[in-house]
Scaffold this motif. Structure first.
Motif, PDB file in Angstrom:
ATOM      1  N   ILE A 187       0.855  -1.186  -0.044  1.00  0.00           N
ATOM      2  CA  ILE A 187       0.006  -0.022  -0.114  1.00  0.00           C
ATOM      3  C   ILE A 187       1.015   1.224  -0.107  1.00  0.00           C
ATOM      4  N   ILE A 188       0.593   2.121  -0.826  1.00  0.00           N
ATOM      5  CA  ILE A 188       1.336   3.440  -0.683  1.00  0.00           C
ATOM      6  C   ILE A 188       0.975   4.214   0.239  1.00  0.00           C
ATOM      7  N   GLU A 189       1.780   4.642   1.384  1.00  0.00           N
ATOM      8  CA  GLU A 189       1.448   5.602   2.408  1.00  0.00           C
ATOM      9  C   GLU A 189       1.953   6.768   2.109  1.00  0.00           C
ATOM     10  N   PHE A 190       1.163   7.423   1.371  1.00  0.00           N
ATOM     11  CA  PHE A 190       1.337   8.898   0.905  1.00  0.00           C
ATOM     12  C   PHE A 190       1.424   9.762   2.138  1.00  0.00           C
ATOM     13  N   GLY A 222      -3.606   3.099 -17.944  1.00  0.00           N
ATOM     14  CA  GLY A 222      -4.823   3.809 -17.657  1.00  0.00           C
ATOM     15  C   GLY A 222      -5.038   4.585 -16.486  1.00  0.00           C
ATOM     16  N   LEU A 223      -3.637   4.811 -15.874  1.00  0.00           N
ATOM     17  CA  LEU A 223      -3.368   5.531 -14.577  1.00  0.00           C
ATOM     18  C   LEU A 223      -3.676   7.086 -14.986  1.00  0.00           C
ATOM     19  N   PRO A 224      -4.231   7.899 -14.039  1.00  0.00           N
ATOM     20  CA  PRO A 224      -4.414   9.279 -14.351  1.00  0.00           C
ATOM     21  C   PRO A 224      -3.164  10.148 -14.643  1.00  0.00           C
ATOM     22  N   GLY A 225      -3.419  11.172 -15.184  1.00  0.00           N
ATOM     23  CA  GLY A 225      -2.180  12.201 -15.409  1.00  0.00           C
ATOM     24  C   GLY A 225      -1.712  12.971 -13.945  1.00  0.00           C
ATOM     25  N   TRP A 230       5.390  14.496  -6.763  1.00  0.00           N
ATOM     26  CA  TRP A 230       4.354  13.880  -7.698  1.00  0.00           C
ATOM     27  C   TRP A 230       4.937  12.752  -8.684  1.00  0.00           C
ATOM     28  N   LEU A 284       5.589   9.677  -6.498  1.00  0.00           N
ATOM     29  CA  LEU A 284       4.044   9.199  -6.380  1.00  0.00           C
ATOM     30  C   LEU A 284       3.681   8.355  -7.817  1.00  0.00           C
ATOM     31  N   GLU A 305       2.582   4.441  -7.936  1.00  0.00           N
ATOM     32  CA  GLU A 305       1.399   3.776  -8.545  1.00  0.00           C
ATOM     33  C   GLU A 305       1.693   3.000  -9.955  1.00  0.00           C
ATOM     34  N   LEU A 355       2.770  -0.476  -8.738  1.00  0.00           N
ATOM     35  CA  LEU A 355       1.676  -1.401  -8.203  1.00  0.00           C
ATOM     36  C   LEU A 355       1.110  -2.205  -9.397  1.00  0.00           C
ATOM     37  N   VAL A 356       0.953  -1.249 -10.349  1.00  0.00           N
ATOM     38  CA  VAL A 356       0.274  -1.863 -11.701  1.00  0.00           C
ATOM     39  C   VAL A 356       1.200  -2.684 -12.336  1.00  0.00           C
ATOM     40  N   GLN A 383       1.530  -6.129 -10.762  1.00  0.00           N
ATOM     41  CA  GLN A 383       0.384  -7.101 -10.734  1.00  0.00           C
ATOM     42  C   GLN A 383       0.199  -7.538 -12.217  1.00  0.00           C
ATOM     43  N   GLN A 384       0.534  -6.833 -13.175  1.00  0.00           N
ATOM     44  CA  GLN A 384       0.665  -7.156 -14.306  1.00  0.00           C
ATOM     45  C   GLN A 384       1.793  -8.466 -14.751  1.00  0.00           C
ATOM     46  N   MET A 439      -3.656  16.257 -11.677  1.00  0.00           N
ATOM     47  CA  MET A 439      -4.000  16.855 -10.292  1.00  0.00           C
ATOM     48  C   MET A 439      -3.441  16.028  -9.557  1.00  0.00           C
ATOM     49  N   ALA A 457      -4.572  14.513   4.042  1.00  0.00           N
ATOM     50  CA  ALA A 457      -3.206  14.167   3.417  1.00  0.00           C
ATOM     51  C   ALA A 457      -2.396  13.444   3.936  1.00  0.00           C
ATOM     52  N   LEU A 508      -3.357   9.713   4.161  1.00  0.00           N
ATOM     53  CA  LEU A 508      -3.689   9.107   2.793  1.00  0.00           C
ATOM     54  C   LEU A 508      -2.981   7.965   2.413  1.00  0.00           C
ATOM     55  N   GLU A 509      -3.856   6.872   1.899  1.00  0.00           N
ATOM     56  CA  GLU A 509      -2.900   5.733   1.735  1.00  0.00           C
ATOM     57  C   GLU A 509      -3.743   5.368   0.123  1.00  0.00           C
ATOM     58  N   ILE A 510      -2.679   4.730  -0.689  1.00  0.00           N
ATOM     59  CA  ILE A 510      -2.957   4.910  -2.125  1.00  0.00           C
ATOM     60  C   ILE A 510      -2.875   3.197  -2.455  1.00  0.00           C
ATOM     61  N   THR A 511      -3.952   2.693  -3.001  1.00  0.00           N
ATOM     62  CA  THR A 511      -3.729   1.123  -3.521  1.00  0.00           C
ATOM     63  C   THR A 511      -4.135   1.114  -4.835  1.00  0.00           C
ATOM     64  N   PHE A 512      -4.207  -0.084  -5.322  1.00  0.00           N
ATOM     65  CA  PHE A 512      -4.544  -0.602  -6.608  1.00  0.00           C
ATOM     66  C   PHE A 512      -5.112  -1.829  -6.767  1.00  0.00           C
ATOM     67  N   ARG A 555     -10.125   6.788  -7.111  1.00  0.00           N
ATOM     68  CA  ARG A 555      -9.338   7.859  -8.057  1.00  0.00           C
ATOM     69  C   ARG A 555      -9.534   7.483  -9.638  1.00  0.00           C
ATOM     70  N   LYS A 556      -9.225   6.271  -9.739  1.00  0.00           N
ATOM     71  CA  LYS A 556      -9.699   6.303 -11.182  1.00  0.00           C
ATOM     72  C   LYS A 556     -10.247   4.682 -11.284  1.00  0.00           C
ATOM     73  N   LEU A 572      -7.577   2.561  -9.264  1.00  0.00           N
ATOM     74  CA  LEU A 572      -6.843   3.181  -8.505  1.00  0.00           C
ATOM     75  C   LEU A 572      -7.648   3.681  -7.110  1.00  0.00           C
TER      76      LEU A 572
END
Lengths: 201, 601
Positions: free
Chosen positions: A45-48, A165-168, A176, A179, A183, A186-187, A190-191, B1, B25, B28-32, B54-55, B98
């Motif tokens: 898990i990404i711990e932002f 398909g990840l966002p911009g 950023w 980050l 992300e 992670l993709v 999985q792939q 964004m 913020a 926040l945790e992010i996972t896929f 998120r997506k 996401l």
């Protein structure tokens, strides 16, 4: 892999990865680090919230080009009050000491880190390095075996993310981009159906 | 964004102050999750997180049946996270997704912010309302649904009943107020208008006793009365000062000046204008002003049904005025008659200029009657067109529909006894009839309609007709758009209106309004209380959403339509729309089973 710190490869999500991105004044040997962004992945898990981001006060402020500074969203004024390089390297070191380092295009950032660690008299911590560009290439090869005419995946960070398909995101900003790398990792993990760390390096 | 901007842009976080966003913020945790991952399991492990997409997209399923589709910007997981119960749904990713998420502890810490707590704890109904309140930011306006107590700024000023007018006037000057209350049983009131009209203009002096000129007993209203009701009361009673009563005593006073700032757009203003109309040419601009009234009522926070009632009663007044003008020209009618409206007008659910739906019923047939009512209908229908009401495309207007009462009874009987599906589809709006003007009672028609509960085939056919339109929900319960928008009328409003009609007729209710019909059906146990409330909420939401879209279309100079493009809705509104559509679909299925519409040929 002589640097392998584990006797048996751990499951991919038992390892903490620090996604890292540097913004530098250029790509030459004498270019300077302007900012660092780091984001951890723990238990997959990404711990932002645990991210680290800092500007770096340049040693030679005159060497910075206005264009470069603009591209990195950094104002010279901000750099004046930023911590010095040594302090920031220490922050990096305490984070990646025992964990894996996650980079997009590892050769560029690695050479900067190694060079400046050496320059400030710190031993380089030699973390395990995972490179999303390497993972992209591996996935591309695998696909090529099934679809001989498939194009390779783009290697630019934003383009690669878009391909999955990840966002911009806001590019050329150390936090950023770090980050975005996390992300993408992670993709790709999985792939690739990678289950252990060894399958990712 | 960046993630923080994304969080800040989506409900419920968009209501939070910056410091709360910063807290989010930090946690926040992010996972896929790849496609087809089960993020949460129904009755499975406790959920420890609040999720924000998120997506990608997820599907909520209950025992294997899809219930809701969520997309980018939607949140999920909070009911089970807050209650610490097992999740009530499976949550499955429909594509690679996401997700942002927060641990329960981080969310709980933020529940001190009412903006967040409200979102999580309120039911659908409240959230719909919450959502609607915030849709016109920056417009300072009186919320007409507020209780009148909120307008009280100071305690009331009383003077003894033994005071003279002069003494009372001094007290008024001292307090800078335009009226005083007079002690005693019953309480009286003296206003500055009374000083002028009943004292000075009547040639009386300052030594006049209050008892002689005050109004007593004073007219009061309870403090909990909504402003719009108080406004109606004051206008009806022709009073300008209204003492407010709580627990048996007067706690303050409101004056009509609080309503003044909206005067030119108030229904009362338009009503007065109608009363002065002498000529069809005066009607130009009525439509525009009616739109203004609807807009100001909407900004005043009124629900679609209150606005509909207000607008419909104005339109009733317009019709009565037109009939008055016609009778002036044509002379008295040869036989008693009734001007009947139906459809949305009959249900008092008009909000803007809708197509005319009207008809004429008269007592006895004669050549004079035929001639007279032809002219009357022509005049009134033409007047309505002048005022901006388009003619009914189906021709349901008094210019075509004029019959003696006996013929109408025959027609109603025909519909009841030998209901033809296609005929009923068109005729069902007649069952919403209401008399706007005329001496002739429509009671015989009401009686016929009340018998419809005994005609099971008729009810079943009517039920089937009501299933003709359904919510535009596609695969995986996504909202479907057609020609650039979601049709709120066909997809939601019309289905609810016709469901309510069937249930109300089954309950032998004479109610015509959709909300009243649903309530009546629930009282007679034809429909569950829950089901009725859900439909009422969904109906209110859809009506209001449509009105809002139509008003903004008019502001842009475009014709109002029933369609709304999905992208113009906030994520929260999209979600509510989906919930409303799903409820309608569920209730349609229930209706279909209840009336066995599948067994009809």
């Amino acid at each position: 892999m002589n640097l392998w710190p584990f006797s048996k490869s751990p499951a991919w999500n038992e390892v903490t990865y620090w996604a890292l991105d540097l913004e530098t004044s250029g790509l030459n040997n004498d270019d300077q680090i302007l900012s660092v962004g780091m984001v951890p992945i723990r238990h997959g898990i990404i711990e932002f919230g645990a991210h680290f981001y800092s500007l770096v006060r340049p040693v030679r402020p005159d060497a910075l080009s206005a264009e470069g500074v603009k591209a990195h969203h950094i104002l010279p004024r901000e750099l004046d009050s930023a911590p010095g390089l040594e302090e920031v390297l220490e922050e990096i070191k305490t984070r990646i000491g025992h964990d894996a380092l996650l980079l997009h295009y590892s050769s560029v950032d690695l050479s900067f880190l190694q060079r400046y660690f050496r320059a400030t008299g710190k031993p380089w911590v030699k973390p395990v390095v995972v490179d999303t560009v390497v993972l992209l290439a591996r996935l591309g090869e695998r696909r090529l075996r099934l679809e001989p005419h498939a194009k390779p995946f783009p290697t630019g960070l934003a383009a690669a993310r878009a391909a999955f398909g990840l966002p911009g995101h806001l590019e050329h900003h150390a936090l950023w981009d770090a980050l975005a790398t996390a992300e993408l990792f992670l993709v790709l993990r999985q792939q690739l159906q990678a289950q252990t760390l060894r399958q990712l390096v | 964004m960046n993630p923080i901007e994304f969080v800040r842009a989506h409900a419920p976080f968009d209501r939070l102050p910056e410091e709360a966003i910063q807290q989010l913020a930090r946690a926040l945790e992010i996972t896929f999750y790849p496609k087809d991952t089960k993020v949460l399991e129904q009755s499975g492990a406790k959920n420890q997180h609040l999720y924000l997409i998120r997506k990608g997209g997820v599907r909520l399923e209950r025992t294997g049946l899809p219930v809701l589709h969520l997309e980018e910007g939607d949140v999920f997981g909070y009911p089970s996270m807050l209650s610490q119960d097992a999740p009530a749904f499976d949550v499955l990713t429909e594509e690679d997704t996401l997700v942002y998420r927060w641990p329960q502890t981080a969310v709980t810490r933020l529940l001190g912010y009412p903006e967040l707590a409200e979102f999580f704890t309120k039911g659908l109904a409240d959230r719909l309302r919450l959502n609607i309140r915030s849709e016109l930011p920056g417009l300072v306006n009186l919320d007409l649904t507020l209780p009148i107590r909120t307008l009280i700024s100071r305690p009331p000023v009383f003077v003894p009943a033994t005071y003279t007018v002069g003494q009372a006037a001094q007290v008024m000057r001292e307090h800078k107020i335009s009226s005083v209350l007079v002690e005693g049983e019953p309480t009286g009131i003296l206003t500055d208008r009374d000083l002028r009209n009943r004292v000075l203009a009547a040639g009386k002096g300052p030594e006049t006793l209050l008892q002689e000129v005050m109004s007593s007993p004073v007219k009061t209203m309870p403090a909990s009365t909504p402003l719009f009701e108080a406004l109606n009361f004051m206008v009806h009673q022709s009073i300008h000062h209204l003492p407010v009563e709580e627990d048996g005593r007067i706690v303050g006073l409101i004056t009509d000046t609080v309503f003044m700032r909206q005067q030119t757009q108030s229904p009362l203003y338009l009503l007065r204008r109608l009363e002065r109309t002498r000529d069809l040419a005066d009607l130009a601009g009525y439509g525009k002003e009616l739109t203004g009234v609807a807009e100001s009522l909407m900004q005043g926070g009124l629900g679609a049904s209150e606005i509909g009632r207000s607008v419909s009663s104005l339109n009733d007044q317009l019709i009565r005025m037109l009939i008055g003008l016609a009778e002036e020209r044509l002379g008295p009618p040869p036989t008693p008659y009734a001007w009947m409206v139906f459809g949305s007008e009959g249900r008092m659910e008009q909000a803007l200029l809708t197509d005319q739906d009207n008809a004429l019923v008269y007592e006895s047939e004669s050549p004079e009657a035929v001639d007279y009512f032809e002219k009357l209908a022509g005049f009134v229908v033409e007047g309505l067109i002048q005022a901006g009401f388009p003619p009914c495309p189906g021709g349901y207007m008094a210019t075509h529909w004029r019959k003696p009462l006996s013929e109408w009874e025959k027609l109603f009987r025909h519909w009841l006894h030998s209901p033809m599906p296609q005929e009923l589809l068109e005729a069902q709006i007649f069952f919403d009839f209401r008399s706007v003007h005329g001496e002739l009672s429509l009671e015989p028609l009401e009686r016929l309609l009340a018998q419809s509960a005994d005609h099971s085939i008729f009810l079943a056919q009517l039920a089937r007709a009501s299933l003709k339109f359904h919510p535009p929900m596609g695969l995986f319960r996504r909202i479907r758009e057609e020609d650039g928008g979601v049709d709120l009328k066909k997809g939601g409003i019309a289905p609810i209106v016709s469901l309510a009609r069937v249930y109300a007729l089954e309950a032998r209710s004479q109610a015509k309004g959709t909300v009243e019909r649903l309530q009546a059906a629930a009282r007679e146990n034809k429909l569950s209380q829950d089901g009725a409330e859900t439909l009422i909420e969904a109906f209110g939401f859809l009506m209001r959403l449509r009105l809002r879209e139509q008003l903004s279309a008019l502001r842009r100079g475009e014709p109002p339509s029933n369609k709304v493009p999905l992208e113009s809705l906030s994520p929260l509104e999209r979600r509510h729309l989906k919930e409303a559509f799903l409820q309608v679909r569920e209730m349609q299925e229930a209706l279909s089973q209840r009336f066995h519409t599948d067994r009809l040929g």
